[in-house]
Design a protein around this motif. Sequence first.
Motif, PDB file in Angstrom:
ATOM      1  N   THR A 416       0.793  -1.099  -0.045  1.00 39.38           N
ATOM      2  CA  THR A 416      -0.150  -0.027  -0.066  1.00 39.38           C
ATOM      3  C   THR A 416       0.786   1.322  -0.069  1.00 39.38           C
ATOM      4  N   ASP A 417       0.528   2.064  -0.912  1.00 37.56           N
ATOM      5  CA  ASP A 417       1.450   3.264  -0.812  1.00 37.56           C
ATOM      6  C   ASP A 417       1.032   4.220   0.270  1.00 37.56           C
ATOM      7  N   VAL A 418       1.973   4.607   1.139  1.00 42.63           N
ATOM      8  CA  VAL A 418       1.745   5.659   2.244  1.00 42.63           C
ATOM      9  C   VAL A 418       1.068   6.808   2.011  1.00 42.63           C
ATOM     10  N   PHE A 419       1.582   7.419   0.691  1.00 43.16           N
ATOM     11  CA  PHE A 419       1.090   8.653   0.416  1.00 43.16           C
ATOM     12  C   PHE A 419      -0.180   8.921  -0.074  1.00 43.16           C
ATOM     13  N   ASN A 420      -0.580   7.764  -0.936  1.00 43.31           N
ATOM     14  CA  ASN A 420      -1.896   8.040  -1.753  1.00 43.31           C
ATOM     15  C   ASN A 420      -2.630   6.663  -1.294  1.00 43.31           C
ATOM     16  N   GLU A 421      -2.152   5.794  -0.438  1.00 39.71           N
ATOM     17  CA  GLU A 421      -3.126   4.639  -0.292  1.00 39.71           C
ATOM     18  C   GLU A 421      -3.448   3.684  -1.115  1.00 39.71           C
ATOM     19  N   VAL A 422      -2.791   3.934  -2.473  1.00 34.15           N
ATOM     20  CA  VAL A 422      -3.408   2.861  -3.406  1.00 34.15           C
ATOM     21  C   VAL A 422      -2.700   1.754  -3.234  1.00 34.15           C
ATOM     22  N   GLN A 423      -3.143   0.542  -3.747  1.00 34.82           N
ATOM     23  CA  GLN A 423      -2.475  -0.805  -3.541  1.00 34.82           C
ATOM     24  C   GLN A 423      -1.752  -1.052  -4.934  1.00 34.82           C
ATOM     25  N   VAL A 424      -0.457  -1.748  -4.611  1.00 33.64           N
ATOM     26  CA  VAL A 424       0.570  -2.130  -5.530  1.00 33.64           C
ATOM     27  C   VAL A 424       0.742  -3.666  -5.244  1.00 33.64           C
ATOM     28  N   THR A 425       0.661  -4.366  -6.394  1.00 36.27           N
ATOM     29  CA  THR A 425       1.114  -5.711  -6.369  1.00 36.27           C
ATOM     30  C   THR A 425       2.550  -6.137  -6.586  1.00 36.27           C
ATOM     31  N   ALA A 426       2.982  -5.881  -7.645  1.00 34.67           N
ATOM     32  CA  ALA A 426       4.301  -6.528  -8.079  1.00 34.67           C
ATOM     33  C   ALA A 426       4.645  -5.738  -9.597  1.00 34.67           C
ATOM     34  N   GLY A 427       5.763  -5.996 -10.127  1.00 30.24           N
ATOM     35  CA  GLY A 427       6.175  -5.356 -11.454  1.00 30.24           C
ATOM     36  C   GLY A 427       6.953  -4.176 -11.367  1.00 30.24           C
ATOM     37  N   GLU A 428       6.741  -3.242 -12.108  1.00 30.57           N
ATOM     38  CA  GLU A 428       7.532  -2.059 -12.346  1.00 30.57           C
ATOM     39  C   GLU A 428       6.815  -0.847 -11.382  1.00 30.57           C
ATOM     40  N   LEU A 429       7.609  -0.407 -10.440  1.00 28.84           N
ATOM     41  CA  LEU A 429       7.023   0.621  -9.552  1.00 28.84           C
ATOM     42  C   LEU A 429       7.382   2.001 -10.362  1.00 28.84           C
ATOM     43  N   ALA A 430       6.702   2.626 -10.579  1.00 28.54           N
ATOM     44  CA  ALA A 430       6.857   3.982 -11.306  1.00 28.54           C
ATOM     45  C   ALA A 430       7.106   5.024 -10.336  1.00 28.54           C
ATOM     46  N   VAL A 431       8.373   5.805 -10.419  1.00 20.86           N
ATOM     47  CA  VAL A 431       8.976   6.722  -9.298  1.00 20.86           C
ATOM     48  C   VAL A 431       9.162   8.155  -9.952  1.00 20.86           C
ATOM     49  N   PRO A 432       8.522   9.106  -9.858  1.00 18.16           N
ATOM     50  CA  PRO A 432       8.105  10.559 -10.300  1.00 18.16           C
ATOM     51  C   PRO A 432       9.659  11.154 -10.426  1.00 18.16           C
ATOM     52  N   ALA A 433       9.887  12.114 -11.315  1.00 20.84           N
ATOM     53  CA  ALA A 433      11.046  12.775 -11.430  1.00 20.84           C
ATOM     54  C   ALA A 433      11.278  13.580 -10.194  1.00 20.84           C
ATOM     55  N   HIS A 434      12.422  13.560  -9.475  1.00 22.71           N
ATOM     56  CA  HIS A 434      12.977  14.195  -8.032  1.00 22.71           C
ATOM     57  C   HIS A 434      11.847  13.773  -7.039  1.00 22.71           C
ATOM     58  N   GLY A 435      11.507  12.228  -7.209  1.00 28.69           N
ATOM     59  CA  GLY A 435      10.345  11.994  -6.378  1.00 28.69           C
ATOM     60  C   GLY A 435      10.612  10.789  -5.687  1.00 28.69           C
ATOM     61  N   TRP A 436       9.526  10.233  -4.913  1.00 26.76           N
ATOM     62  CA  TRP A 436       9.686   8.903  -4.226  1.00 26.76           C
ATOM     63  C   TRP A 436       8.354   8.142  -4.092  1.00 26.76           C
ATOM     64  N   ARG A 437       8.573   7.066  -3.613  1.00 29.31           N
ATOM     65  CA  ARG A 437       7.485   6.023  -3.401  1.00 29.31           C
ATOM     66  C   ARG A 437       7.769   5.334  -2.235  1.00 29.31           C
ATOM     67  N   VAL A 438       7.043   5.416  -1.195  1.00 30.47           N
ATOM     68  CA  VAL A 438       7.138   4.613  -0.108  1.00 30.47           C
ATOM     69  C   VAL A 438       5.771   3.677   0.125  1.00 30.47           C
ATOM     70  N   LEU A 439       6.084   2.473   0.355  1.00 31.82           N
ATOM     71  CA  LEU A 439       5.135   1.417   0.143  1.00 31.82           C
ATOM     72  C   LEU A 439       5.246   0.622   1.670  1.00 31.82           C
ATOM     73  N   GLU A 440       4.011   0.041   2.100  1.00 35.23           N
ATOM     74  CA  GLU A 440       4.049  -0.820   3.248  1.00 35.23           C
ATOM     75  C   GLU A 440       3.256  -2.108   2.824  1.00 35.23           C
ATOM     76  N   LYS A 441       4.029  -3.030   3.154  1.00 40.46           N
ATOM     77  CA  LYS A 441       3.505  -4.716   2.651  1.00 40.46           C
ATOM     78  C   LYS A 441       2.515  -4.832   3.557  1.00 40.46           C
ATOM     79  N   VAL A 442       1.442  -5.238   2.637  1.00 39.78           N
ATOM     80  CA  VAL A 442       0.187  -5.505   3.436  1.00 39.78           C
ATOM     81  C   VAL A 442       0.045  -6.837   3.962  1.00 39.78           C
ATOM     82  N   ALA A 443      -0.318  -7.202   5.181  1.00 42.28           N
ATOM     83  CA  ALA A 443      -0.122  -8.437   5.742  1.00 42.28           C
ATOM     84  C   ALA A 443      -1.459  -9.368   5.064  1.00 42.28           C
TER      85      ALA A 443
END
Length: 443
Positions: A416-443
Amino acid sequence: MSDDLHPHAHLFPVKHPAWAADATIYEVNIRQYTSEGTLRAFAEHLPRLAAMGVSIVWLMPIHPIGEVSRKGTRGSQYAVQDYFGVNPEFGTLDDLRQLVQQAHRLGLRVLLDWVANHTSWDNPLVHEHPDWYQRDAQGQLVPPVPDWTDVVALDYRQPELRRYMTEALLYWVREADIDGYRCDVAGLVPTSFWNDARRALDQVKPVFMLAEWDELYPSGGLTWDNFDGDTKLLEQAFDMTFGLRLHYLLDHIAEGKAQLADIDAYLAAERAKYPSTVYLMHFTSNHDVNSWDGTEYERLGPLALLFAVLTVLLPGMPLVYSGQEAALNRRLAFFDPDPIDWQDYPLQDFYTRLLQFKRRHPALRNGDPLSRFRRLPSSSESLYAFVREKEGRAVLCVVNSSAEPLSLPIEVGPWTDVFNEVQVTAGELAVPAHGWRVLEKVA
């Protein structure tokens, strides 16, 4: 390296207060915080800071300021005229007591900034105890650093000075119920003094002690390959020191003088020097950096928020400085009133998400030898990615220093993306220019 295997783990017996394990720290510049510039006016912000996820409030010095050789109209808060007084510009002892009581009701702890190394020229100790001060070959009082012309250096070879300073430290714990100290230029004061003072303070209540020093980056300077700093401050006296080496490394990355991958060398040096139970404080700004080196936007440019993410999620305790949640893009005056323009707190949500996430996630606890840090490989030197894991729960952090969007293959989640609360499974994670992605593994 496991703490059980760390060759020097036995040298670091400091027992941190239990409340520090998930703590973040916030530095308060009382003079500039409000138009009033008082303790009472600042106290109105305590509920907001508690909601933001702050755990420890560090107040810059609250003591009366010397007038002789004063800099600017109000002087430096680090030119202490009376260790047992409250600067009337800021309020009264009762104002401080009420602030601490309110902070405690909100679950916050309060540290006072302590200047043990030097006093103002007109501190009564200069005349009452002239032997407590350092002097040059001509017998004249001297500042600890040549351009610190508003202060004079103390001489800790004098046992009576040590007793006086210890009693002054004890006074504020007893009288105002503060929770510890941030100690200015702590490495310029003998470690033996700090060791004795810590033992005395802990007999009153368990305290938290922060040293303005970094033994991986001593004041004499340090090359990137030389890590032979002195670790004595953290052995018995202090819970935490400044992570100056990471601070300067982030500056160098922004300047193009270093790469994100150099963070690996920093972390390796930290683990070789200290067991993981030691706390280091990480930051993108503080009162000295903001006023003298520049705002995070001056120094770090488009990487300012990206590096703020790293200071929160890398191992260590994060610091937020007054005004950072307002996206403060101005150097605050150091010796004169210069109130912060809060602008409806445009970065309040940014810091709230980060600090509250750090507080609640078990893999992000401070000084936890059971939390595992794992660096993830990347095909681009502009990406830096890592996972922190504990007991089956994980945090994934990826930052992108380039001006182009990039992507990184990630392992199976779900996340789950900590900033937008969208769920992500696997594959390619897009990271914006000068940006970040912070994900929490869902139990």
